[in-house]
Design an enzyme around this catalytic site. Structure first.
Site, PDB file in Angstrom:
ATOM      1  N   HIS A 167      96.341  29.136  29.494  1.00  9.39           N
ATOM      2  CA  HIS A 167      97.485  29.570  29.204  1.00  9.39           C
ATOM      3  C   HIS A 167      98.084  28.559  28.630  1.00  9.39           C
ATOM      4  O   HIS A 167      98.852  28.524  27.476  1.00  9.39           O
ATOM      5  CB  HIS A 167      98.120  30.711  30.260  1.00  9.39           C
ATOM      6  CG  HIS A 167      97.436  31.912  30.480  1.00  9.39           C
ATOM      7  ND1 HIS A 167      96.979  32.574  29.358  1.00  9.39           N
ATOM      8  CD2 HIS A 167      97.294  32.424  31.606  1.00  9.39           C
ATOM      9  CE1 HIS A 167      96.501  33.890  29.774  1.00  9.39           C
ATOM     10  NE2 HIS A 167      96.752  33.871  31.148  1.00  9.39           N
ATOM     11  N   HIS A 223      92.120  29.561  34.662  1.00  8.52           N
ATOM     12  CA  HIS A 223      92.752  30.590  33.893  1.00  8.52           C
ATOM     13  C   HIS A 223      94.220  30.127  33.509  1.00  8.52           C
ATOM     14  O   HIS A 223      94.425  30.337  32.467  1.00  8.52           O
ATOM     15  CB  HIS A 223      92.655  31.743  34.819  1.00  8.52           C
ATOM     16  CG  HIS A 223      93.413  33.081  34.237  1.00  8.52           C
ATOM     17  ND1 HIS A 223      92.696  34.167  33.617  1.00  8.52           N
ATOM     18  CD2 HIS A 223      94.817  33.348  33.951  1.00  8.52           C
ATOM     19  CE1 HIS A 223      93.545  35.019  33.487  1.00  8.52           C
ATOM     20  NE2 HIS A 223      94.789  34.714  33.416  1.00  8.52           N
ATOM     21  N   GLU A 224      94.812  29.916  34.563  1.00  8.08           N
ATOM     22  CA  GLU A 224      96.344  29.516  34.360  1.00  8.08           C
ATOM     23  C   GLU A 224      96.655  28.129  33.388  1.00  8.08           C
ATOM     24  O   GLU A 224      97.677  28.145  32.585  1.00  8.08           O
ATOM     25  CB  GLU A 224      97.043  29.303  35.669  1.00  8.08           C
ATOM     26  CG  GLU A 224      97.125  30.453  36.599  1.00  8.08           C
ATOM     27  CD  GLU A 224      97.913  31.784  35.829  1.00  8.08           C
ATOM     28  OE1 GLU A 224      98.706  31.479  35.051  1.00  8.08           O
ATOM     29  OE2 GLU A 224      97.761  32.758  36.074  1.00  8.08           O
TER      30      GLU A 224
END
Length: 233
Positions: free
Chosen positions: A25, A21-22
């Site tokens: 980004h 997820h990170e």
């Protein structure tokens, strides 16, 4: 041994979900012109670069154990993004924000697809891997839906800021300073007050349960599983 087993089938998918997820980004921010995450070493699939010891491991583990695997909440170190370095800050922040939940949906789809391969694994490892994959689907569905709540600093809040007209988006963005406090209120304080008053004040469950159930059912349908998707959180 039961405790270690329970931790192993939850912590592994939690760490993978948050790491990807990170990293997503940071990768999308780089594609749109901001290399802040790259310079910080955060466009990486190395969990150690994203894991917050308390927020990613200890807190979710405690909540999962305390709830018998029914509830978990955690967070990673936020990936640094300088939105003003994006080529079109207002538009591109939407794509950067969507990258994290989008990655969680992809991970859930991958887990659902890989589940079909367990028939080729030895029985005992297949059971352990199966529980990891089932939990991965649930965790990624929860993360995707939770992060899309329209509250800064959650991803959904950043999407809302990017979509709203400029004067209104600036005012809405100011909610970010109160965002963590509002989340703590919804996640922990209101349910505790509700328990004392014998009233269901678990607002977060009201907000998330149905959308998460729909996402899990969608994952099950797309990946070819006929069994009803779990509806609990």
């Amino acid at each position: 041994m039961d405790t270690l087993y329970l931790v192993s089938v939850w912590i592994i998918p939690v760490v993978i979900a948050i790491t990807f997820h990170e990293a997503a980004h940071g990768y999308v921010a780089l594609r749109f012109g901001d290399d802040t995450a790259l310079q910080a070493g955060r466009i990486s699939l190395n969990p150690l670069r994203h894991v917050d010891p308390f927020g990613t491991i200890i807190l979710p583990g405690m909540l999962l154990l305390a709830s018998g695997g029914r509830f978990g909440f955690g967070f990673a170190k936020p990936v640094p993004v300088n939105f003003w370095r994006l080529r079109n800050p207002k538009r591109d922040m939407i794509w950067v924000a969507l990258a994290g939940p989008g990655m969680n949906i992809l991970l859930a789809l991958f887990s659902g697809a890989v589940f079909h391969l367990l028939q080729f694994a030895p029985p005992k490892p297949a059971i352990w891997l199966g529980e990891n994959l089932i939990n991965s689907i649930q965790i990624n569905a929860v993360l995707a839906v939770f992060n899309m709540l329209p509250l800064p600093p959650l991803d959904g809040g950043r999407v809302a800021v990017g979509l709203l007209p400029q004067p209104l988006s600036q005012r809405y963005a100011r909610l970010e300073r109160w965002g963590l406090g509002i989340l703590l209120l919804l996640l922990f304080i209101l349910p505790l007050i509700g328990d004392k008053l014998h009233v269901d004040l678990n607002v977060m469950t009201w907000l998330l349960e149905r959308p998460v159930d729909l996402v899990i059912r969608f994952i099950a349908m797309v990946t070819g599983h006929e069994v009803d998707a779990p509806s609990g959180m």
